[in-house]
Design an enzyme around this catalytic site. Structure first.
Site, short mmCIF file in Angstrom:
data_model
loop_
_atom_site.label_atom_id
_atom_site.label_comp_id
_atom_site.label_asym_id
_atom_site.label_seq_id
_atom_site.Cartn_x
_atom_site.Cartn_y
_atom_site.Cartn_z
N MET A 154 0.86 -1.21 0.00
CA MET A 154 0.00 0.00 0.00
C MET A 154 0.89 1.24 0.00
O MET A 154 0.79 2.11 0.86
CB MET A 154 -0.91 -0.07 1.22
CG MET A 154 -2.01 0.95 1.26
SD MET A 154 -3.35 0.58 0.13
CE MET A 154 -4.63 1.59 0.90
N GLY A 155 1.79 1.31 -1.00
CA GLY A 155 2.60 2.52 -1.18
C GLY A 155 1.86 3.48 -2.08
O GLY A 155 0.62 3.49 -2.12
N ARG A 156 2.64 4.27 -2.85
CA ARG A 156 2.01 5.28 -3.71
C ARG A 156 1.01 4.66 -4.68
O ARG A 156 -0.13 5.09 -4.77
CB ARG A 156 3.09 6.03 -4.50
CG ARG A 156 3.80 7.11 -3.74
CD ARG A 156 4.78 7.82 -4.65
NE ARG A 156 5.89 6.93 -4.94
CZ ARG A 156 7.11 7.06 -4.42
NH1 ARG A 156 7.38 8.08 -3.65
NH2 ARG A 156 8.05 6.20 -4.71
N ILE A 157 1.46 3.64 -5.44
CA ILE A 157 0.59 3.09 -6.49
C ILE A 157 -0.56 2.29 -5.86
O ILE A 157 -1.72 2.44 -6.26
CB ILE A 157 1.41 2.23 -7.49
CG1 ILE A 157 2.46 3.11 -8.18
CG2 ILE A 157 0.49 1.60 -8.55
CD1 ILE A 157 3.43 2.37 -9.09
N THR A 233 1.18 -5.99 -11.71
CA THR A 233 1.79 -4.93 -12.53
C THR A 233 3.08 -4.46 -11.85
O THR A 233 3.61 -3.41 -12.21
CB THR A 233 0.82 -3.72 -12.67
OG1 THR A 233 0.42 -3.30 -11.36
CG2 THR A 233 -0.40 -4.07 -13.49
N ARG A 235 6.36 -6.56 -10.25
CA ARG A 235 7.53 -7.24 -10.82
C ARG A 235 7.22 -8.72 -10.92
O ARG A 235 6.66 -9.32 -9.97
CB ARG A 235 8.76 -7.03 -9.93
CG ARG A 235 9.38 -5.66 -10.02
CD ARG A 235 10.02 -5.40 -11.39
NE ARG A 235 10.66 -4.09 -11.48
CZ ARG A 235 10.09 -2.98 -11.97
NH1 ARG A 235 8.85 -3.02 -12.43
NH2 ARG A 235 10.75 -1.85 -12.01
N GLU A 264 10.89 -12.39 -18.24
CA GLU A 264 10.27 -11.35 -19.04
C GLU A 264 11.17 -11.05 -20.23
O GLU A 264 12.33 -10.72 -19.99
CB GLU A 264 10.11 -10.11 -18.17
CG GLU A 264 9.17 -9.09 -18.73
CD GLU A 264 8.84 -8.01 -17.70
OE1 GLU A 264 9.32 -6.90 -17.90
OE2 GLU A 264 8.17 -8.31 -16.70
N HIS A 283 4.68 -5.23 -20.10
CA HIS A 283 5.26 -4.27 -19.14
C HIS A 283 5.01 -2.82 -19.60
O HIS A 283 5.95 -2.07 -19.86
CB HIS A 283 6.78 -4.54 -18.99
CG HIS A 283 7.35 -4.02 -17.70
ND1 HIS A 283 8.28 -4.68 -16.95
CD2 HIS A 283 7.12 -2.86 -17.02
CE1 HIS A 283 8.61 -3.97 -15.89
NE2 HIS A 283 7.91 -2.86 -15.91
N ALA A 285 2.66 -0.61 -17.92
CA ALA A 285 1.85 0.14 -16.95
C ALA A 285 2.12 1.65 -16.99
O ALA A 285 1.21 2.45 -16.79
CB ALA A 285 2.06 -0.41 -15.54
#
Ligand code: DGY
Length: 324
Positions: A154-157, A233, A235, A264, A283, A285
């Site tokens: 629950m960070g910025r994104i 979205t 890693r 990837e 990749h 986003a």
């Protein structure tokens, strides 16, 4: 004159800013540099403009010689850079936080909706010519409104995704080491298991670290609801790819939407490519014109600051750097 290596094609106006102050070598080949090419190309560099699939480790730093002062990552995640090795060598590492938060959250929420309503699968169904008539029991999805979204990280994104989800009528739970600064109506679960057991949708937004590598594997899929959707979205290596393929095959979970994978890109012939209940994206986003331009500008700002003897404005190891 200082030398800067840019490992992919980038916006020309930003390259011009670099060229005005440094010999600027841009690798323009369609594919990323091989290990040998990278080791050769960094020789004599003061700065490296790096991208997510360039592995910038101690060997690359040493191959550049004594001159290397800054490695600037085009992105917020910098798990491809050995920051301890950089700090030991007094090399600043920069990244581009903040600028892509809303763009990445838009995209993650779009994937939640697309996966819930099976959009990619339905598109393939129409293109194959299988849509013959209205069939009331075909391609049934999962409601977004009223469902529970579990956010890992629950960070910025993650917080921006929570805001979108709440506005769309979802119940939101999250798992994070610390309580979020603003919980935005979401509830912190006591454990990852609790989040997995409660969620209809699970979305991953934590960084890749030794602690989060393989965080979601066989046991975690067993704890998820059989109708659940997993969205990643963040890693690829946070999710165990083989366990995911098995979980989707055996019905432990219903669907996955992945912007990132491990490895990837996902190799030709991989089982995930054959499955209808997976949406795979390359990749992207942060891939809007506006955001990618800002990321490029911030990456160049980080390099130019170092060329002028100052710490990059967005430096992740500033406390270890003794110049600037
Ligand atoms: C980021 O900013 O970390 C994106 O995933 C691009 O690498």
């Amino acid at each position: 004159m200082a030398k800067v290596l840019v490992t992919r094609r980038q916006f020309e106006d930003q390259m011009d800013r670099l060229r005005a102050e440094a010999e600027t070598v841009v690798l323009t080949r369609a594919a990323p540099a091989t290990r040998e090419e990278l080791l050769e190309a960094v020789k004599g560099c003061t700065g490296i403009f790096a991208h997510i699939n360039d592995r910038i480790d101690a060997a690359v730093m040493d191959a550049s010689g004594e001159s290397l002062k800054v490695i600037a990552e085009f992105g917020v995640g910098y798990d491809n850079i050995d920051t301890s090795a950089a700090s030991e060598r007094n090399i600043a590492v920069g990244n581009t936080p903040g600028v892509l938060t809303e763009t990445a959250a838009d995209f993650a929420f779009a994937l939640i909706q697309a996966a819930g309503r099976r959009l990619a699968e339905s598109d393939r169904f129409v293109r194959r010519g299988e849509w013959k008539w209205f069939e009331p029991l075909d391609l049934l999805g999962l409601d977004i409104n009223g469902s529970t979204l579990g956010i890992i990280g629950m960070g910025r994104i993650g917080s921006s995704v929570a805001r979108r989800a709440t506005a769309s009528g979802m119940n939101v739970v999250y798992f994070n080491r610390n309580r979020a600064k603003d919980e935005l109506g979401a509830r912190r679960t006591g454990s990852l298991d609790e989040l997995l057991a409660e969620s209809d949708f699970v979305t991953v937004h934590c960084p890749l670290t030794p602690e989060t590598q393989g965080l979601i594997g066989t046991e975690q899929f067993q704890r998820m609801r059989s109708h659940a959707v997993l969205v990643n979205t963040a890693r690829g290596p946070i999710v165990d790819t083989d366990a995911l393929a098995e979980g989707l095959r055996t019905g432990e979970i219903a669907y996955a939407a992945l912007d990132v994978t491990d490895p990837e890109p996902i190799p030709t012939g991989h089982p995930l490519l054959e499955m209808e209940n997976v949406t795979l994206l390359p990749h992207i986003a942060s891939a809007t014109v506006g955001t990618r331009k800002k990321m490029s500008q911030m990456t160049v700002d980080n390099i130019l600051a170092a060329l002028h003897g100052k710490l990059p404005p967005n430096c992740v190891n500033g406390e270890s750097i003794t110049w600037g």
